[in-house]
Design a protein around this motif. Structure first.
Motif, short mmCIF file in Angstrom:
data_model
loop_
_atom_site.label_atom_id
_atom_site.label_comp_id
_atom_site.label_asym_id
_atom_site.label_seq_id
_atom_site.Cartn_x
_atom_site.Cartn_y
_atom_site.Cartn_z
N MET A 1 0.86 -1.16 0.21
CA MET A 1 0.14 0.09 0.03
C MET A 1 0.85 1.16 0.02
O MET A 1 1.94 1.62 0.91
CB MET A 1 -0.97 0.13 1.32
CG MET A 1 -1.94 -1.04 1.37
SD MET A 1 -2.90 -1.23 2.69
CE MET A 1 -1.95 -1.36 4.07
N THR A 2 0.62 2.25 -0.88
CA THR A 2 1.28 3.31 -1.15
C THR A 2 0.55 4.45 -0.97
O THR A 2 -0.54 4.53 -1.55
CB THR A 2 2.36 3.41 -2.25
OG1 THR A 2 1.79 3.61 -3.49
CG2 THR A 2 3.35 2.25 -2.44
N GLU A 3 0.94 5.62 -0.66
CA GLU A 3 0.14 6.88 -0.64
C GLU A 3 1.25 8.08 -0.75
O GLU A 3 2.41 8.07 -0.02
CB GLU A 3 -0.33 7.21 0.93
CG GLU A 3 -1.27 8.44 0.90
CD GLU A 3 -2.03 8.67 2.26
OE1 GLU A 3 -2.42 9.47 2.48
OE2 GLU A 3 -1.65 7.93 3.14
N SER A 4 0.83 9.11 -1.52
CA SER A 4 1.69 10.04 -1.93
C SER A 4 1.59 11.06 -0.79
O SER A 4 0.19 11.36 -0.40
CB SER A 4 1.44 10.90 -3.39
OG SER A 4 1.72 9.75 -4.25
N ILE A 5 2.46 11.72 -0.27
CA ILE A 5 2.52 12.49 0.81
C ILE A 5 2.95 13.95 0.45
O ILE A 5 4.10 13.88 0.10
CB ILE A 5 2.96 12.14 2.19
CG1 ILE A 5 2.29 10.71 2.48
CG2 ILE A 5 3.05 13.03 3.23
CD1 ILE A 5 1.19 10.74 2.95
N SER A 6 2.65 15.26 0.70
CA SER A 6 3.17 16.45 0.81
C SER A 6 3.34 16.85 2.17
O SER A 6 2.45 16.95 2.98
CB SER A 6 2.50 17.23 -0.08
OG SER A 6 2.97 18.60 -0.20
N ILE A 7 4.63 17.42 2.47
CA ILE A 7 4.95 17.78 3.89
C ILE A 7 5.51 19.55 3.57
O ILE A 7 6.34 19.47 2.78
CB ILE A 7 6.07 16.98 4.57
CG1 ILE A 7 5.33 15.60 4.98
CG2 ILE A 7 6.31 17.70 5.94
CD1 ILE A 7 6.59 14.76 5.47
N LEU A 8 4.88 20.16 4.50
CA LEU A 8 5.29 21.60 4.50
C LEU A 8 6.40 22.03 5.31
O LEU A 8 6.31 21.42 6.44
CB LEU A 8 4.36 22.37 4.67
CG LEU A 8 4.33 23.97 4.33
CD1 LEU A 8 4.59 24.56 3.08
CD2 LEU A 8 3.20 25.11 4.90
N CYS A 9 7.41 22.46 4.80
CA CYS A 9 8.63 22.62 5.74
C CYS A 9 9.25 24.23 5.43
O CYS A 9 9.41 24.20 4.10
CB CYS A 9 9.71 21.89 5.53
SG CYS A 9 11.27 22.18 6.48
N ASP A 10 9.11 25.22 5.92
CA ASP A 10 9.47 26.63 5.76
C ASP A 10 9.09 27.13 4.23
O ASP A 10 9.83 27.47 3.37
CB ASP A 10 11.05 26.71 5.60
CG ASP A 10 11.85 26.41 7.11
OD1 ASP A 10 11.25 26.75 7.87
OD2 ASP A 10 13.12 25.76 7.23
N LEU A 20 3.29 1.04 3.12
CA LEU A 20 2.93 0.38 4.38
C LEU A 20 2.72 -1.09 4.11
O LEU A 20 2.23 -1.28 2.93
CB LEU A 20 1.32 0.92 5.06
CG LEU A 20 1.51 2.38 5.50
CD1 LEU A 20 0.02 2.67 5.78
CD2 LEU A 20 2.20 2.47 6.76
N PRO A 21 3.24 -2.01 4.80
CA PRO A 21 2.93 -3.37 4.80
C PRO A 21 1.30 -3.73 4.69
O PRO A 21 0.56 -3.01 5.50
CB PRO A 21 3.68 -4.05 5.72
CG PRO A 21 3.78 -3.08 6.87
CD PRO A 21 3.83 -1.85 6.08
N GLU A 22 1.05 -4.81 3.95
CA GLU A 22 -0.38 -5.09 4.02
C GLU A 22 -0.68 -5.99 5.31
O GLU A 22 0.02 -6.76 6.03
CB GLU A 22 -0.69 -6.19 2.93
CG GLU A 22 -0.63 -5.42 1.50
CD GLU A 22 -0.74 -6.44 0.35
OE1 GLU A 22 -1.33 -7.43 0.63
OE2 GLU A 22 -0.41 -5.98 -0.93
N GLY A 23 -2.15 -5.84 5.69
CA GLY A 23 -2.69 -6.60 6.83
C GLY A 23 -2.24 -6.21 8.13
O GLY A 23 -2.46 -6.90 9.18
N ILE A 24 -1.68 -5.06 8.27
CA ILE A 24 -1.43 -4.44 9.81
C ILE A 24 -2.68 -3.99 10.64
O ILE A 24 -2.18 -4.15 11.80
CB ILE A 24 -0.22 -3.38 9.56
CG1 ILE A 24 -0.89 -2.04 8.82
CG2 ILE A 24 1.14 -3.82 8.79
CD1 ILE A 24 0.19 -1.12 8.92
N GLN A 25 -3.55 -3.67 9.95
CA GLN A 25 -4.91 -3.13 10.73
C GLN A 25 -4.75 -2.27 11.64
O GLN A 25 -3.88 -1.08 11.38
CB GLN A 25 -5.66 -4.44 11.17
CG GLN A 25 -6.13 -5.40 10.02
CD GLN A 25 -6.67 -6.58 10.52
OE1 GLN A 25 -6.71 -6.91 11.61
NE2 GLN A 25 -7.75 -7.07 9.51
#
Length: 265
Positions: A1-10, A20-25
């Protein structure tokens, strides 16, 4: 499972990908943060970081890889990059991933390649959230190692014009001067976690002696935490080198986890 993330810094948006690994719930899992090197990206040469993230998530780890500002898909221009800024950006990333419900915040691992190894070491020396530190062919003396790659012509041009065009990236005089402010080999004295250094045995860009420098710089210097990948170049550019790199990393992580659990008991 993958997710694109945007993080604001300055006021700069950093582009990242969470794996994320599968099945972690509702289970919390260890997190690996990957730090790329000089003029690199979260993809990595020959997709090294993409392959690493998939390999590690298959083994139950969460992975976050991202582009420093001026790199990959992040905002900014490389002309404005400094290691000091990259250190701030790593802090912003660590602050973000520490809020994720899937992440075991007591088990955060930094993996840095090349200059990313120096940044990882500097971070781990001051941030107690880092439980394990893994360096892949790391820069140990930022100014000396990077200027050796660039060469004298680049240094003279940057000094005269303020920037040097290195393969389509403007490397600034500010970047070069800032390198002089950072001493990861001294900083790592303060790191109290576990360290593994894996270096390419035929590295022509960054000396394999750096592995020994890092190991000996720890409070309890021990060359037993060094591995070399035979015949490999700086970026471990073959499937064989990659597999060895990933396997050495995973075996060490597993042993470190067992050791940590025994100490906790």
């Amino acid at each position: 499972m993958t997710e694109s993330i945007s993080i604001l810094c300055d006021n700069v948006c950093l582009s990242g990908v969470l794996h994320l690994p599968e099945g972690i719930q509702d289970k919390k899992v260890p997190l690996i943060v990957l730090l790329h090197g000089f003029v690199g990206s979260k993809v990595g040469e020959h997709r090294l970081f993409v392959k690493a993230a998939r390999k590690f998530t298959d083994k139950g780890y969460a992975v976050f890889r991202f582009d420093f500002s001026g790199c990959g898909e992040s905002d900014g221009d490389y002309a404005d990059v400094t290691v000091s800024k990259q250190l701030s950006e790593v802090q912003a990333v660590l602050d973000y991933v520490s809020t994720l419900k899937e992440v075991d915040t007591k088990n955060i691992i930094l993996i840095g390649h090349s200059l990313g190894g120096a940044v990882a070491s500097l971070t781990a020396s001051v941030d107690k959230r880092i439980r394990q530190l893994i360096l892949w062919s790391p820069v140990a003396k930022p100014y000396e190692d990077i200027t050796a790659i660039l060469g004298d012509t680049a240094l003279q041009t940057a000094k005269a014009l303020g920037v040097f065009d290195y393969n389509g990236f403007y490397v600034s005089q500010q970047f070069l001067e800032d390198l002089k402010n950072h001493y990861p080999l001294e900083a790592i004295h303060s790191y109290e976690g576990q360290l593994l250094v894996i270096h390419a045995a035929e590295d022509k860009d960054v000396s394999k002696e750096n592995a020994v420098y890092y190991s000996e710089s720890l409070k309890c210097g021990n060359t037993g935490n060094i591995r070399y990948i035979k015949d490999a170049n700086h970026t471990f550019a073959s499937y064989s080198f990659e597999e060895q790199l990933f396997e050495e990393t995973l075996v060490w992580l597993e042993k470190s986890e067992v050791k940590a659990n025994k100490i906790a008991l």
